[in-house]
Design a protein around this motif. Structure first.
Motif, PDB file in Angstrom:
ATOM      1  N   PRO A 238      10.617  23.084  -7.407  1.00 43.10           N
ATOM      2  CA  PRO A 238      11.996  22.719  -8.317  1.00 43.10           C
ATOM      3  C   PRO A 238      13.113  22.662  -6.944  1.00 43.10           C
ATOM      4  CG  PRO A 238      11.347  25.073  -7.822  1.00 43.10           C
ATOM      5  CD  PRO A 238      10.089  25.013  -7.616  1.00 43.10           C
ATOM      6  N   GLU A 239      12.528  23.319  -5.466  1.00 48.30           N
ATOM      7  CA  GLU A 239      13.229  22.302  -5.085  1.00 48.30           C
ATOM      8  C   GLU A 239      12.271  22.474  -3.397  1.00 48.30           C
ATOM      9  OE1 GLU A 239      16.279  25.432  -3.865  1.00 48.30           O
ATOM     10  OE2 GLU A 239      17.041  25.563  -5.094  1.00 48.30           O
ATOM     11  N   GLN A 240      12.505  21.459  -1.953  1.00 49.93           N
ATOM     12  CA  GLN A 240      12.321  21.353  -1.498  1.00 49.93           C
ATOM     13  C   GLN A 240      12.658  20.655  -0.883  1.00 49.93           C
ATOM     14  OE1 GLN A 240       9.024  17.937  -1.673  1.00 49.93           O
ATOM     15  NE2 GLN A 240      10.167  17.184  -3.032  1.00 49.93           N
ATOM     16  N   LYS A 241      12.380  21.052   0.914  1.00 48.72           N
ATOM     17  CA  LYS A 241      13.539  20.228   1.722  1.00 48.72           C
ATOM     18  C   LYS A 241      13.274  18.661   2.439  1.00 48.72           C
ATOM     19  CE  LYS A 241      16.446  21.598   4.384  1.00 48.72           C
ATOM     20  NZ  LYS A 241      17.662  21.980   4.531  1.00 48.72           N
ATOM     21  N   ILE A 242      13.420  18.109   2.431  1.00 46.04           N
ATOM     22  CA  ILE A 242      13.857  16.983   2.574  1.00 46.04           C
ATOM     23  C   ILE A 242      14.579  15.923   3.489  1.00 46.04           C
ATOM     24  CG2 ILE A 242      13.423  14.283   1.572  1.00 46.04           C
ATOM     25  CD1 ILE A 242      13.204  15.248  -0.531  1.00 46.04           C
TER      26      ILE A 242
ATOM     27  N   ASP B  47       0.937  -1.662   0.394  1.00 45.86           N
ATOM     28  CA  ASP B  47      -0.164   0.143   0.290  1.00 45.86           C
ATOM     29  C   ASP B  47       0.779   1.237  -0.183  1.00 45.86           C
ATOM     30  OD1 ASP B  47      -2.107  -1.553   0.116  1.00 45.86           O
ATOM     31  OD2 ASP B  47      -2.048  -1.690   2.201  1.00 45.86           O
ATOM     32  N   GLY B  48       0.364   2.509   0.004  1.00 41.88           N
ATOM     33  CA  GLY B  48       0.996   4.021   0.433  1.00 41.88           C
ATOM     34  C   GLY B  48       0.869   4.094  -1.234  1.00 41.88           C
ATOM     35  N   PRO B  49       1.562   5.441  -0.918  1.00 42.15           N
ATOM     36  CA  PRO B  49       1.466   6.390  -2.373  1.00 42.15           C
ATOM     37  C   PRO B  49       2.342   6.097  -3.546  1.00 42.15           C
ATOM     38  CG  PRO B  49       3.422   6.921  -0.942  1.00 42.15           C
ATOM     39  CD  PRO B  49       2.153   6.063   0.236  1.00 42.15           C
ATOM     40  N   VAL B  50       1.755   6.111  -4.535  1.00 36.62           N
ATOM     41  CA  VAL B  50       2.148   5.899  -5.606  1.00 36.62           C
ATOM     42  C   VAL B  50       3.228   6.936  -6.911  1.00 36.62           C
ATOM     43  CG1 VAL B  50       0.192   4.500  -6.520  1.00 36.62           C
ATOM     44  CG2 VAL B  50       0.613   6.949  -7.639  1.00 36.62           C
ATOM     45  N   LEU B  51       3.265   8.009  -5.298  1.00 35.38           N
ATOM     46  CA  LEU B  51       4.336   9.422  -6.235  1.00 35.38           C
ATOM     47  C   LEU B  51       5.398   9.866  -4.889  1.00 35.38           C
ATOM     48  CD1 LEU B  51       2.181  10.716  -9.477  1.00 35.38           C
ATOM     49  CD2 LEU B  51       4.469   9.545  -9.798  1.00 35.38           C
ATOM     50  N   PRO B  52       6.069  10.348  -5.153  1.00 38.17           N
ATOM     51  CA  PRO B  52       7.087  11.082  -3.900  1.00 38.17           C
ATOM     52  C   PRO B  52       5.585  12.443  -3.355  1.00 38.17           C
ATOM     53  CG  PRO B  52       8.347  11.584  -5.802  1.00 38.17           C
ATOM     54  CD  PRO B  52       6.853  10.336  -6.168  1.00 38.17           C
ATOM     55  N   ARG B  53       5.736  12.744  -2.675  1.00 35.09           N
ATOM     56  CA  ARG B  53       5.033  14.030  -2.415  1.00 35.09           C
ATOM     57  C   ARG B  53       6.318  15.302  -2.907  1.00 35.09           C
ATOM     58  NH1 ARG B  53       1.579  14.133   1.509  1.00 35.09           N
ATOM     59  NH2 ARG B  53       1.648  16.288   1.996  1.00 35.09           N
ATOM     60  N   LEU B  54       5.217  16.187  -3.359  1.00 32.26           N
ATOM     61  CA  LEU B  54       6.050  17.784  -4.141  1.00 32.26           C
ATOM     62  C   LEU B  54       5.803  18.843  -3.875  1.00 32.26           C
ATOM     63  CD1 LEU B  54       5.743  16.408  -7.984  1.00 32.26           C
ATOM     64  CD2 LEU B  54       8.192  16.342  -6.620  1.00 32.26           C
ATOM     65  N   CYS B  55       5.962  19.246  -2.890  1.00 30.53           N
ATOM     66  CA  CYS B  55       5.679  20.717  -1.499  1.00 30.53           C
ATOM     67  C   CYS B  55       4.768  19.967  -1.054  1.00 30.53           C
ATOM     68  CB  CYS B  55       6.180  22.065  -3.005  1.00 30.53           C
ATOM     69  SG  CYS B  55       8.022  22.154  -3.316  1.00 30.53           S
TER      70      CYS B  55
ATOM     71  N   SER C 224      17.082  17.055   5.866  1.00 33.23           N
ATOM     72  CA  SER C 224      18.741  17.720   6.335  1.00 33.23           C
ATOM     73  C   SER C 224      18.620  17.929   5.259  1.00 33.23           C
ATOM     74  CB  SER C 224      20.161  17.217   7.727  1.00 33.23           C
ATOM     75  OG  SER C 224      19.924  16.399   7.097  1.00 33.23           O
ATOM     76  N   VAL C 225      18.366  17.918   4.373  1.00 35.44           N
ATOM     77  CA  VAL C 225      18.959  18.133   2.371  1.00 35.44           C
ATOM     78  C   VAL C 225      17.741  18.968   2.036  1.00 35.44           C
ATOM     79  CG1 VAL C 225      20.495  16.846   3.025  1.00 35.44           C
ATOM     80  CG2 VAL C 225      19.149  15.944   1.676  1.00 35.44           C
ATOM     81  N   THR C 226      17.992  19.258   1.350  1.00 32.99           N
ATOM     82  CA  THR C 226      17.490  20.413   0.138  1.00 32.99           C
ATOM     83  C   THR C 226      17.555  19.237  -1.533  1.00 32.99           C
ATOM     84  OG1 THR C 226      17.969  22.676   0.797  1.00 32.99           O
ATOM     85  CG2 THR C 226      16.964  22.011  -1.761  1.00 32.99           C
ATOM     86  N   SER C 227      16.161  18.909  -1.688  1.00 30.33           N
ATOM     87  CA  SER C 227      15.723  18.379  -3.330  1.00 30.33           C
ATOM     88  C   SER C 227      15.866  18.423  -4.203  1.00 30.33           C
ATOM     89  CB  SER C 227      14.932  17.060  -2.571  1.00 30.33           C
ATOM     90  OG  SER C 227      14.585  16.370  -4.164  1.00 30.33           O
ATOM     91  N   ARG C 228      16.414  18.672  -5.665  1.00 30.03           N
ATOM     92  CA  ARG C 228      16.262  19.418  -6.380  1.00 30.03           C
ATOM     93  C   ARG C 228      14.612  19.142  -7.602  1.00 30.03           C
ATOM     94  NH1 ARG C 228      21.262  20.608  -5.920  1.00 30.03           N
ATOM     95  NH2 ARG C 228      21.585  20.107  -7.719  1.00 30.03           N
TER      96      ARG C 228
END
Length: 309
Positions: free
Chosen positions: A218-222, A149-157, A224-228
């Motif tokens: 375009p960017e989000q915090k995941i 189960d669970g999401p099919v896509l990563p969260r985007l902001c 301790s790092v920033t994902s682009r």
């Protein structure tokens, strides 16, 4: 007898004697003529009575059962029209279009199927195991795939694209290895592979939402790092596809940046009203190999087309 009376009788005799009395034959002829005249008048009267009765009977018989016999009625008197009410809201509304009456050859209810909202004629209503692709033998780790189960896509902001209009959805986890990786080694990556059936016309909207979500984040915090995030050129998969990457610094065991980057690839592919997503999540910090993701994307499309056929 007096002289005046004798003179009176004499004058009477002088008046009547010259005329004389009619003979019996003359009297009889006059009587017969009068009798014939009376008989003719009676016959004419009887004929007139019979003719009038016949005409009246014919008029009655030709008239309808509800037609009154008698003189024609006078012209109808127009009814009096009451003045319209001064308040339009209180006056009852009258439809100017008469309602159609159903005939024996035309059904009164519409038999057209409802449109919109449900699956189209080619849209499946269930997702069997056979709809999911099988890894090539060289990429099979032997661990097998498992449904989850669970999401099919990563969260985007915070956005969750493609979440509306879903009819059916199944998700599985598929570990894989590269063809150059020896047997018994840890996998080189892990797919979160999903198949989603959308309501008719909603699958293309889902891909539009994915594009918009990536462009809007375009960017989000995941952690301790920033994902682009960014969209990558793509094409040749299904009816349409969307490919994007998520790139962030690679951390060592102490959560310190190593100077390398970890790259995740996510591809959403639409085939009709079905969307399949390959979300490569890596294994122990490995990055997604583009050539492997492309090859398995083609396998995923072929599996769905074979399922439909």
């Amino acid at each position: 007898m007096s002289r005046e009376l004798n003179g009176f009788y004499r004058s009477l005799a002088e008046d009547t004697d010259p005329r004389g009395l009619a003979s019996p034959d003359v009297v009889r002829r006059h009587a017969d003529r009068r009798a014939r005249t009376r008989a003719a008048v009676g016959v004419l009267a009887l004929a007139a009575l019979v003719g009038g009765t016949a005409v009246g009977t014919r008029f009655v018989l030709t008239a309808g059962p509800g037609t009154p016999v008698g003189p024609p009625a006078g012209p109808p008197v127009p009814p009096s029209v009451s003045p319209a009410p001064s308040d339009p809201a209180s006056a009852p509304s009258v439809s100017s279009t008469p309602s159609a009456l159903p005939s024996r050859t035309t059904p009164s209810a519409s038999t057209s199927p409802p449109t919109g909202g449900g699956p189209s004629a080619r849209t499946p209503t269930s997702i069997p195991d056979a709809a999911f692709f099988a890894l090539a033998a060289a990429n099979d780790t032997g661990a097998g795939a498992g449904f989850t189960d669970g999401p099919v896509l990563p969260r985007l902001c915070g956005a969750e694209p493609g979440g509306s209009g879903v009819l059916r959805q199944r998700v599985r986890a598929v570990p894989f290895k590269l063809a150059t990786t020896p047997e018994g080694y840890v996998p080189d990556g892990l797919y979160r592979h999903s198949i989603t059936i959308y309501r008719s016309g909603r699958a293309d909207d889902a891909l539009d939402e994915v594009r918009a979500a990536v462009q809007g984040c375009p960017e989000q915090k995941i952690g301790s790092v920033t994902s682009r995030q960014k969209l990558l050129p793509d094409g040749g998969y299904g009816d349409e596809s969307v490919l994007f990457e998520m790139r962030k610094p690679f951390l060592d065991a102490n959560d310190e940046p190593t100077g390398d980057e970890e790259v995740r690839l996510i591809r959403a592919i639409r085939i009709g009203d079905v969307v399949t997503v390959l979300w490569e999540q890596g294994w122990e910090g490995s990055s997604s190999p583009r050539s492997q993701v492309d090859a398995d994307s083609r396998r995923a499309v072929q599996a769905i087309r074979t399922w439909w056929d």
